[in-house]
Design a protein around this motif. Structure first.
Motif, PDB file in Angstrom:
ATOM      1  N   ALA A 142      96.625  13.231  69.479  1.00  0.00           N
ATOM      2  CA  ALA A 142      95.526  12.735  68.746  1.00  0.00           C
ATOM      3  C   ALA A 142      94.426  12.200  69.691  1.00  0.00           C
ATOM      4  CB  ALA A 142      95.868  11.839  67.826  1.00  0.00           C
ATOM      5  N   GLN A 143      93.187  12.173  69.099  1.00  0.00           N
ATOM      6  CA  GLN A 143      92.200  11.723  69.851  1.00  0.00           C
ATOM      7  C   GLN A 143      91.784  10.038  69.499  1.00  0.00           C
ATOM      8  OE1 GLN A 143      91.172  14.865  68.537  1.00  0.00           O
ATOM      9  NE2 GLN A 143      92.519  15.476  70.066  1.00  0.00           N
ATOM     10  N   ILE A 144      92.327   9.891  68.261  1.00  0.00           N
ATOM     11  CA  ILE A 144      91.932   8.591  67.574  1.00  0.00           C
ATOM     12  C   ILE A 144      93.229   8.129  66.749  1.00  0.00           C
ATOM     13  CG2 ILE A 144      90.469   9.713  65.712  1.00  0.00           C
ATOM     14  CD1 ILE A 144      88.727   6.968  65.866  1.00  0.00           C
ATOM     15  N   ALA A 145      93.488   6.770  66.877  1.00  0.00           N
ATOM     16  CA  ALA A 145      94.475   6.323  65.776  1.00  0.00           C
ATOM     17  C   ALA A 145      93.795   4.978  65.231  1.00  0.00           C
ATOM     18  CB  ALA A 145      95.801   6.025  66.533  1.00  0.00           C
ATOM     19  N   GLU A 146      94.148   4.625  64.108  1.00  0.00           N
ATOM     20  CA  GLU A 146      93.979   3.194  63.709  1.00  0.00           C
ATOM     21  C   GLU A 146      95.144   2.566  63.203  1.00  0.00           C
ATOM     22  OE1 GLU A 146      93.683   2.544  59.553  1.00  0.00           O
ATOM     23  OE2 GLU A 146      95.455   3.475  59.886  1.00  0.00           O
ATOM     24  N   ASN A 147      95.184   1.261  63.101  1.00  0.00           N
ATOM     25  CA  ASN A 147      96.211   0.138  62.878  1.00  0.00           C
ATOM     26  C   ASN A 147      97.165   0.308  63.844  1.00  0.00           C
ATOM     27  OD1 ASN A 147      97.787  -1.395  61.296  1.00  0.00           O
ATOM     28  ND2 ASN A 147      98.579   0.220  60.112  1.00  0.00           N
ATOM     29  N   ILE A 148      96.529   0.127  65.019  1.00  0.00           N
ATOM     30  CA  ILE A 148      97.334  -0.188  66.350  1.00  0.00           C
ATOM     31  C   ILE A 148      97.917  -1.514  66.372  1.00  0.00           C
ATOM     32  CG2 ILE A 148      97.088  -0.280  68.813  1.00  0.00           C
ATOM     33  CD1 ILE A 148      96.622   2.539  67.688  1.00  0.00           C
ATOM     34  N   PRO A 149      99.336  -1.311  66.607  1.00  0.00           N
ATOM     35  CA  PRO A 149     100.275  -2.562  66.690  1.00  0.00           C
ATOM     36  C   PRO A 149      99.511  -3.272  68.036  1.00  0.00           C
ATOM     37  CG  PRO A 149     101.655  -0.495  66.696  1.00  0.00           C
ATOM     38  CD  PRO A 149     100.219  -0.163  66.692  1.00  0.00           C
ATOM     39  N   TYR A 150      99.406  -4.555  67.638  1.00  0.00           N
ATOM     40  CA  TYR A 150      98.896  -5.568  68.535  1.00  0.00           C
ATOM     41  C   TYR A 150      99.563  -5.774  70.004  1.00  0.00           C
ATOM     42  CZ  TYR A 150      96.981  -7.414  64.190  1.00  0.00           C
ATOM     43  OH  TYR A 150      96.317  -7.531  63.071  1.00  0.00           O
ATOM     44  N   ALA A 151     101.222  -5.478  69.888  1.00  0.00           N
ATOM     45  CA  ALA A 151     101.746  -5.359  71.216  1.00  0.00           C
ATOM     46  C   ALA A 151     101.729  -4.268  72.115  1.00  0.00           C
ATOM     47  CB  ALA A 151     103.446  -5.390  70.670  1.00  0.00           C
ATOM     48  N   ASN A 152     100.809  -3.284  71.406  1.00  0.00           N
ATOM     49  CA  ASN A 152     100.458  -2.404  72.365  1.00  0.00           C
ATOM     50  C   ASN A 152      99.104  -2.029  72.868  1.00  0.00           C
ATOM     51  OD1 ASN A 152     102.690  -0.842  70.011  1.00  0.00           O
ATOM     52  ND2 ASN A 152     103.038  -0.246  72.112  1.00  0.00           N
ATOM     53  N   ILE A 153      98.291  -3.095  72.424  1.00  0.00           N
ATOM     54  CA  ILE A 153      96.763  -2.980  73.042  1.00  0.00           C
ATOM     55  C   ILE A 153      96.802  -2.970  74.460  1.00  0.00           C
ATOM     56  CG2 ILE A 153      94.792  -4.280  73.348  1.00  0.00           C
ATOM     57  CD1 ILE A 153      95.489  -5.466  70.322  1.00  0.00           C
ATOM     58  N   ASP A 154      97.239  -3.729  75.256  1.00  0.00           N
ATOM     59  CA  ASP A 154      97.275  -3.558  76.625  1.00  0.00           C
ATOM     60  C   ASP A 154      97.750  -2.245  77.430  1.00  0.00           C
ATOM     61  OD1 ASP A 154      95.954  -5.956  76.697  1.00  0.00           O
ATOM     62  OD2 ASP A 154      98.042  -7.472  77.478  1.00  0.00           O
ATOM     63  N   GLN A 155      98.758  -1.834  76.719  1.00  0.00           N
ATOM     64  CA  GLN A 155      99.570  -0.726  77.211  1.00  0.00           C
ATOM     65  C   GLN A 155      98.252   0.392  77.080  1.00  0.00           C
ATOM     66  OE1 GLN A 155     102.343   0.817  74.892  1.00  0.00           O
ATOM     67  NE2 GLN A 155     102.160   2.767  75.394  1.00  0.00           N
ATOM     68  N   LEU A 156      97.779   0.655  75.784  1.00  0.00           N
ATOM     69  CA  LEU A 156      96.668   1.792  75.567  1.00  0.00           C
ATOM     70  C   LEU A 156      95.598   1.602  76.413  1.00  0.00           C
ATOM     71  CD1 LEU A 156      97.312   2.092  71.686  1.00  0.00           C
ATOM     72  CD2 LEU A 156      98.150   3.464  73.509  1.00  0.00           C
ATOM     73  N   THR A 203      90.049   3.482  74.884  1.00  0.00           N
ATOM     74  CA  THR A 203      89.032   2.435  74.304  1.00  0.00           C
ATOM     75  C   THR A 203      90.036   1.830  73.003  1.00  0.00           C
ATOM     76  OG1 THR A 203      87.191   3.445  74.786  1.00  0.00           O
ATOM     77  CG2 THR A 203      87.048   1.786  73.153  1.00  0.00           C
ATOM     78  N   VAL A 204      90.168   0.635  73.164  1.00  0.00           N
ATOM     79  CA  VAL A 204      90.786  -0.069  72.163  1.00  0.00           C
ATOM     80  C   VAL A 204      89.904  -1.221  71.541  1.00  0.00           C
ATOM     81  CG1 VAL A 204      92.977  -1.250  71.401  1.00  0.00           C
ATOM     82  CG2 VAL A 204      92.961   0.541  73.212  1.00  0.00           C
ATOM     83  N   GLU A 205      89.569  -1.224  70.468  1.00  0.00           N
ATOM     84  CA  GLU A 205      88.672  -2.191  69.931  1.00  0.00           C
ATOM     85  C   GLU A 205      89.101  -2.724  68.283  1.00  0.00           C
ATOM     86  OE1 GLU A 205      84.757  -0.670  69.913  1.00  0.00           O
ATOM     87  OE2 GLU A 205      84.398  -0.920  72.025  1.00  0.00           O
ATOM     88  N   GLY A 206      89.009  -4.100  68.369  1.00  0.00           N
ATOM     89  CA  GLY A 206      89.307  -4.398  66.777  1.00  0.00           C
ATOM     90  C   GLY A 206      88.027  -4.747  65.909  1.00  0.00           C
ATOM     91  N   GLU A 226      92.922  -9.110  62.157  1.00  0.00           N
ATOM     92  CA  GLU A 226      92.158  -8.021  62.910  1.00  0.00           C
ATOM     93  C   GLU A 226      92.790  -7.002  62.721  1.00  0.00           C
ATOM     94  OE1 GLU A 226      89.686  -7.643  67.079  1.00  0.00           O
ATOM     95  OE2 GLU A 226      91.350  -9.070  66.857  1.00  0.00           O
ATOM     96  N   LEU A 227      91.885  -5.509  62.501  1.00  0.00           N
ATOM     97  CA  LEU A 227      92.417  -4.461  62.456  1.00  0.00           C
ATOM     98  C   LEU A 227      92.079  -3.563  63.939  1.00  0.00           C
ATOM     99  CD1 LEU A 227      91.993  -3.122  58.898  1.00  0.00           C
ATOM    100  CD2 LEU A 227      94.101  -3.765  59.993  1.00  0.00           C
ATOM    101  N   VAL A 228      93.052  -2.952  64.540  1.00  0.00           N
ATOM    102  CA  VAL A 228      92.683  -2.304  65.764  1.00  0.00           C
ATOM    103  C   VAL A 228      92.685  -0.969  65.776  1.00  0.00           C
ATOM    104  CG1 VAL A 228      93.220  -2.495  68.188  1.00  0.00           C
ATOM    105  CG2 VAL A 228      93.449  -4.526  66.689  1.00  0.00           C
ATOM    106  N   SER A 229      91.745  -0.363  66.608  1.00  0.00           N
ATOM    107  CA  SER A 229      91.892   1.411  66.582  1.00  0.00           C
ATOM    108  C   SER A 229      91.579   1.636  67.925  1.00  0.00           C
ATOM    109  CB  SER A 229      90.458   1.921  65.719  1.00  0.00           C
ATOM    110  OG  SER A 229      90.332   1.674  64.518  1.00  0.00           O
ATOM    111  N   ALA A 230      92.127   2.878  68.278  1.00  0.00           N
ATOM    112  CA  ALA A 230      91.967   3.093  69.705  1.00  0.00           C
ATOM    113  C   ALA A 230      91.615   4.765  69.789  1.00  0.00           C
ATOM    114  CB  ALA A 230      93.443   3.019  70.578  1.00  0.00           C
ATOM    115  N   TRP A 231      90.755   5.070  70.697  1.00  0.00           N
ATOM    116  CA  TRP A 231      90.543   6.430  70.947  1.00  0.00           C
ATOM    117  C   TRP A 231      90.455   6.715  72.336  1.00  0.00           C
ATOM    118  CZ3 TRP A 231      87.678   2.761  68.500  1.00  0.00           C
ATOM    119  CH2 TRP A 231      86.239   2.442  69.184  1.00  0.00           C
TER     120      TRP A 231
END
Length: 536
Positions: free
Chosen positions: A264-278, A284-287, A507-512
């Motif tokens: 995938a190129q984008i995912a939403e509802n990213i777990p907070y514990a995985n923000i730094d890893q991604l 790009t990880v934004e909330g 806060e809701l977090v997405s990553a792409w």
């Protein structure tokens, strides 16, 4: 004391009235323009630069009827499939003409005239007509629909002027209604007005006039879209194909977007514990901070929850700051109003449920309640489930024996649709999917005869009648300053009564992947909007 956790989980069976699950387990392929054989959730190989693969952290097996759904997956998908007369930017909420050729010349008028976009077609090739618009607004004003809550207070009717022009007749001037028109997705009468049409819409049939058409739908797995070649509207499709994966499990969502072979190129509802890893992996990880919240809902027909002091006590007892720090890794704010602090109409409520176990004990004693046992039913949304132990431990600390019963969302609300009894429910919600004005947000939950009020068994009470009257006065007030004052007054009533009330806003977090995708922004509500996204 440790909370008592029930291990009983209920399988999905029926759909919720407004956002329930489909009864079908098979892939829905009839009337779709692609589909042969079993669906794949992966790309077919070769050059995939024309394909956007997205991961949605919610089920795609709930109703897709735009007039009924509150499903995050279905609502996001419908924004790509259908159009309103007017639609809004997903982040700024600025309105723009969609099926209409222009916005109303005078937003403060009580009649808005719209001309339909010449050459607009449905995905089945039929032309969009004024009759389709009338059909769709009749549906929006049907008391049996969810959309009814957002329109009935101010919209009188839609009427035909000629073969290309329609008028909306308002009960009073209401400029905020322009943004709400995106909720009333225009649907083809010849498809959904046919016998069984609305049942088909609930089951995943989608025929719109938007830039993307649904070509394959596999409940609990994925939904595929293709660019609509005959689309002639303001937001041309920017990808040839899209594949949206429905992945409720948090770890599986992260796996789909991370690593050298990420699908995938984008995912939403990213777990907070995985923000730094991604972020460290180059994503790009934004909330987005908005109305997204966990709320408690009480069955006021069951003692002692008919007493507001008991409801208040249970809210005062929760160590919300600890819950945010531990379960949400700091990505949340304790509720100080029904509205989140970023809402332009926000004001701190007169009653704020700061952590105060002594106050909680005193309120229970004042209400004459002791030895209380609660079965807390809850949806199994991943971030909310992480919050439940703190609630249980907080209640145990004031002498309230607590059993946790997390379960599938549709299973939980099907029980209440069937009028089964319950005590307290913890669930997640975000009315920002529909809009941001305070009247809209409150009417989503607090509408006389509405689904949420039926669940609470509260809307026939004198206090509810007072609240509904205050809301009606506010929406009709022409002076903006006075209207905001009235809004704050009824928000104080909602806070004091605590029938259905937020514990926190998160806060809701997405990553792409910025090397593969551009033109996207993080949303403060569930789902994704890819109308301007491009593969790189």
């Amino acid at each position: 004391m440790r909370p008592h956790v029930s291990r009983t989980f209920v399988n999905r069976r029926d759909f919720l009235r407004f956002s329930g699950a489909l009864g079908a387990a098979a892939s829905i392929s009839a009337t779709l323009s692609a589909c042969g054989g079993p669906a794949s959730t992966t790309s077919a190989g070769g050059d995939d630069t024309g394909l956007i693969t997205a991961v949605i952290g919610y089920g795609n097996d709930q109703t897709w009827d735009p007039s009924m759904t509150a499903s995050a997956f279905a609502m996001a998908a419908n924004n790509h499939i259908y159009e309103g007369l007017v639609d809004t930017d997903p982040v700024s909420r600025d309105p723009y003409p969609a099926l209409a050729t222009a916005l109303p010349a005078d937003p403060g008028a009580t009649t808005w005239r719209f001309t339909l976009r010449p050459g607009a077609k449905w995905h089945d090739g039929q032309p969009v007509t004024v009759d389709d618009v009338l059909f769709s607004f009749q549906r929006a004003l049907d008391p049996q629909t969810l959309a009814y809550s957002f329109f009935t207070a101010w919209l009188r009717e839609a009427r035909k002027v000629d073969d290309t022009t329609v008028e909306l007749v308002l009960k009073f001037p209401f400029p905020d209604g322009i943004q709400r028109l995106t909720i009333a997705k225009i649907m083809p009468k010849h498809v959904f007005g046919a016998p069984g049409g609305w049942d088909a819409a609930k089951g995943g049939k989608a025929v719109g006039s938007g830039p993307y058409q649904l070509v394959e739908h596999n409940p609990k797995a994925n939904s595929r879209f293709e660019a609509f070649a005959d689309y002639n509207g303001p937001r041309e499709p920017t990808a040839q194909k899209m594949n949206w994966l429905s992945i409720v499990d948090a770890a599986a969502r992260v796996a789909k977007i991370s690593g050298a072979s990420a699908e995938a190129q984008i995912a939403e509802n990213i777990p907070y514990a995985n923000i730094d890893q991604l972020r460290q992996s180059g994503l790009t990880v934004e909330g987005g901070k908005g109305m997204n919240h966990m709320f408690l809902m009480f069955n006021t027909a069951q003692q002692p929850f008919d007493d507001k002091r008991v409801r208040q006590a249970l809210l005062y007892a929760i160590d919300t700051r600890k819950m945010i720090d531990v379960a949400l890794k700091g990505h949340g704010t304790p509720a100080s109003s029904f509205l989140n602090e970023q809402n332009p109409a926000y004001a701190k409520a007169k009653t704020v449920y700061d952590y105060n176990p002594d106050r909680a004990r005193a309120l229970l004693a004042e209400a004459g309640v002791s030895g209380l046992s609660i079965n807390l039913m809850a949806v199994n949304v991943s971030w909310l489930a992480d919050c439940l132990p703190t609630i249980a431990n907080s209640w145990e600390a004031i002498g309230v024996r607590t059993t946790l019963e997390p379960q599938d969302t549709s299973a939980l609300f099907t029980k209440m649709d069937q009028s089964q009894s319950y005590q307290v429910v913890a669930a997640a919600s975000n009315p920002n999917q529909f809009g941001v004005d305070p009247d809209l947000i409150l009417r989503y939950n607090y509408t006389a005869g509405g689904t949420w009020m039926k669940y609470t068994k509260w809307d026939s009470s004198p206090e509810a009648a007072q609240l509904f009257a205050m809301m009606d006065r506010a929406i009709q007030e022409p002076d903006a300053t006075r209207r905001l004052q009235l809004v704050h007054e009824y928000l104080d009533v909602v806070a004091e009564q605590a029938v259905l009330y937020p514990v926190l806003h998160n806060e809701l977090v997405s990553a792409w992947d910025p090397k593969k995708l551009t033109g996207v922004q993080a949303q403060a509500y569930p789902g994704v909007n890819l109308l301007q996204a491009k593969r790189l």
